[in-house]
Scaffold this motif. Structure first.
Motif, PDB file in Angstrom:
ATOM      1  N   LEU A  77      26.854  40.762  55.937  1.00  0.00           N
ATOM      2  CA  LEU A  77      27.504  41.098  54.621  1.00  0.00           C
ATOM      3  C   LEU A  77      28.364  39.901  54.384  1.00  0.00           C
ATOM      4  N   PRO A  78      29.510  39.525  54.921  1.00  0.00           N
ATOM      5  CA  PRO A  78      30.157  38.332  54.764  1.00  0.00           C
ATOM      6  C   PRO A  78      29.184  37.018  54.638  1.00  0.00           C
ATOM      7  N   ALA A  79      28.287  36.959  55.476  1.00  0.00           N
ATOM      8  CA  ALA A  79      27.649  35.591  55.324  1.00  0.00           C
ATOM      9  C   ALA A  79      26.644  35.452  53.936  1.00  0.00           C
ATOM     10  N   LEU A  80      26.181  36.881  53.483  1.00  0.00           N
ATOM     11  CA  LEU A  80      25.795  36.910  52.194  1.00  0.00           C
ATOM     12  C   LEU A  80      26.869  36.397  51.183  1.00  0.00           C
ATOM     13  N   GLU A  81      28.062  36.945  51.272  1.00  0.00           N
ATOM     14  CA  GLU A  81      28.839  36.688  50.437  1.00  0.00           C
ATOM     15  C   GLU A  81      29.236  35.024  50.375  1.00  0.00           C
ATOM     16  N   LYS A  82      29.513  34.795  51.588  1.00  0.00           N
ATOM     17  CA  LYS A  82      29.606  33.317  51.704  1.00  0.00           C
ATOM     18  C   LYS A  82      28.755  32.368  51.206  1.00  0.00           C
ATOM     19  N   SER A  83      27.280  32.738  51.349  1.00  0.00           N
ATOM     20  CA  SER A  83      26.228  32.010  50.759  1.00  0.00           C
ATOM     21  C   SER A  83      26.366  31.977  49.418  1.00  0.00           C
ATOM     22  N   VAL A  84      26.646  33.055  48.611  1.00  0.00           N
ATOM     23  CA  VAL A  84      26.688  33.023  47.396  1.00  0.00           C
ATOM     24  C   VAL A  84      27.939  32.123  46.803  1.00  0.00           C
ATOM     25  N   ALA A  85      28.981  32.227  47.516  1.00  0.00           N
ATOM     26  CA  ALA A  85      30.012  31.084  47.150  1.00  0.00           C
ATOM     27  C   ALA A  85      29.750  29.755  47.259  1.00  0.00           C
ATOM     28  N   LEU A  86      28.919  29.618  48.424  1.00  0.00           N
ATOM     29  CA  LEU A  86      28.577  28.089  48.755  1.00  0.00           C
ATOM     30  C   LEU A  86      27.489  27.547  47.683  1.00  0.00           C
ATOM     31  N   LEU A  87      26.674  28.377  47.447  1.00  0.00           N
ATOM     32  CA  LEU A  87      25.633  27.869  46.522  1.00  0.00           C
ATOM     33  C   LEU A  87      26.288  27.935  45.015  1.00  0.00           C
ATOM     34  N   ALA A  88      27.237  28.899  44.799  1.00  0.00           N
ATOM     35  CA  ALA A  88      27.626  28.550  43.338  1.00  0.00           C
ATOM     36  C   ALA A  88      28.548  27.420  43.266  1.00  0.00           C
ATOM     37  N   ASP A  89      29.106  26.744  44.563  1.00  0.00           N
ATOM     38  CA  ASP A  89      29.863  25.668  44.538  1.00  0.00           C
ATOM     39  C   ASP A  89      29.050  24.398  44.410  1.00  0.00           C
ATOM     40  N   ARG A  90      27.992  24.592  45.454  1.00  0.00           N
ATOM     41  CA  ARG A  90      27.151  23.367  45.699  1.00  0.00           C
ATOM     42  C   ARG A  90      26.025  22.891  45.173  1.00  0.00           C
ATOM     43  N   ALA A  91      25.401  24.084  44.770  1.00  0.00           N
ATOM     44  CA  ALA A  91      24.078  24.283  43.996  1.00  0.00           C
ATOM     45  C   ALA A  91      23.691  25.240  43.298  1.00  0.00           C
ATOM     46  N   PRO A  92      24.636  25.531  41.977  1.00  0.00           N
ATOM     47  CA  PRO A  92      24.299  26.683  41.363  1.00  0.00           C
ATOM     48  C   PRO A  92      23.188  26.803  40.724  1.00  0.00           C
ATOM     49  N   HIS A  93      22.296  25.768  40.648  1.00  0.00           N
ATOM     50  CA  HIS A  93      20.813  26.375  40.193  1.00  0.00           C
ATOM     51  C   HIS A  93      20.016  26.838  41.167  1.00  0.00           C
ATOM     52  N   GLU A  94      20.705  27.022  42.514  1.00  0.00           N
ATOM     53  CA  GLU A  94      19.649  27.639  43.618  1.00  0.00           C
ATOM     54  C   GLU A  94      20.251  28.896  43.943  1.00  0.00           C
ATOM     55  N   LEU A  95      21.149  29.404  43.148  1.00  0.00           N
ATOM     56  CA  LEU A  95      21.792  30.573  43.451  1.00  0.00           C
ATOM     57  C   LEU A  95      20.832  31.705  43.123  1.00  0.00           C
ATOM     58  N   ALA A  96      20.158  31.740  42.109  1.00  0.00           N
ATOM     59  CA  ALA A  96      19.146  32.893  41.518  1.00  0.00           C
ATOM     60  C   ALA A  96      18.047  32.675  42.646  1.00  0.00           C
ATOM     61  N   ASN A  97      17.655  31.580  42.799  1.00  0.00           N
ATOM     62  CA  ASN A  97      16.352  31.421  43.944  1.00  0.00           C
ATOM     63  C   ASN A  97      16.883  31.988  45.357  1.00  0.00           C
ATOM     64  N   PHE A  98      17.947  31.965  45.902  1.00  0.00           N
ATOM     65  CA  PHE A  98      18.564  32.535  47.025  1.00  0.00           C
ATOM     66  C   PHE A  98      18.549  34.136  46.749  1.00  0.00           C
ATOM     67  N   ARG A  99      19.348  34.826  45.585  1.00  0.00           N
ATOM     68  CA  ARG A  99      19.317  36.098  45.683  1.00  0.00           C
ATOM     69  C   ARG A  99      17.965  36.705  45.650  1.00  0.00           C
ATOM     70  N   THR A 100      16.964  36.264  44.794  1.00  0.00           N
ATOM     71  CA  THR A 100      15.672  36.772  44.598  1.00  0.00           C
ATOM     72  C   THR A 100      15.043  36.540  46.100  1.00  0.00           C
ATOM     73  N   ALA A 101      15.160  35.707  46.748  1.00  0.00           N
ATOM     74  CA  ALA A 101      14.645  35.626  48.110  1.00  0.00           C
ATOM     75  C   ALA A 101      15.151  36.718  48.819  1.00  0.00           C
ATOM     76  N   VAL A 102      16.534  36.832  48.948  1.00  0.00           N
ATOM     77  CA  VAL A 102      17.009  37.839  49.959  1.00  0.00           C
ATOM     78  C   VAL A 102      16.784  39.295  49.585  1.00  0.00           C
ATOM     79  N   ILE A 103      16.915  39.491  48.300  1.00  0.00           N
ATOM     80  CA  ILE A 103      16.666  40.787  47.845  1.00  0.00           C
ATOM     81  C   ILE A 103      14.968  41.102  48.143  1.00  0.00           C
ATOM     82  N   GLY A 104      14.267  39.999  47.694  1.00  0.00           N
ATOM     83  CA  GLY A 104      12.780  40.221  48.140  1.00  0.00           C
ATOM     84  C   GLY A 104      12.580  40.541  49.268  1.00  0.00           C
TER      85      GLY A 104
END
Length: 135
Positions: A77-104
């Motif tokens: 769960l902390p790795a999920l939260e850290k990944s969201v923060a990382l992508l929001a900072d470094r690659a915000p255009h990829e955040l939806a892609n990551f969330r969709t992939a993980v949930i999928g």
């Protein structure tokens, strides 16, 4: 994106994504079910694109372990939260892609054997919360 993700950052994303599958498969365990669920989830990961695809499909597998579901949650769960923060900072255009992939991947794993059990549904809700996605 502007900046490449480091090997450690990629492993954080990979730990989060694969860890979400581990959480679901361990929420309602059974060896045969775990194999089917993991296989079902792999198709979603293979279908990712961009930075997320690069992070999830290159390099070694993450070392996600725990003697109990609670220990797995404490790692993933902390790795999920850290990944969201990382992508929001470094690659915000990829955040939806990551969330969709993980949930999928997590949903596909949960549904692979006899539908989604109540324990798996509860874990999916926790995963969504960690990703910042409304239930």
């Amino acid at each position: 994106m502007g900046q490449e993700l480091s090997a450690d950052e990629k492993m954080t994303l990979k730990t989060a994504a694969f860890g979400a599958v581990f959480l679901v498969t361990n929420a309602d365990p059974g060896l045969r079910a775990m194999v089917k669920e993991s296989y079902a989830a792999s198709g979603v990961i293979a279908g990712t694109t961009g930075v997320v695809r690069d992070a999830l499909t290159t390099g070694g597998l993450p070392q996600v372990s725990g003697d109990s579901l609670a220990e797995l949650e404490a790692a993933v769960l902390p790795a999920l939260e850290k990944s969201v923060a990382l992508l929001a900072d470094r690659a915000p255009h990829e955040l939806a892609n990551f969330r969709t992939a993980v949930i999928g991947t997590a949903e596909r794993a949960a549904a692979a054997v006899a539908g989604i059990s109540p324990a798996e549904a509860e874990m999916l809700a926790r995963i969504r919360i960690a990703l910042g996605v409304p239930g």
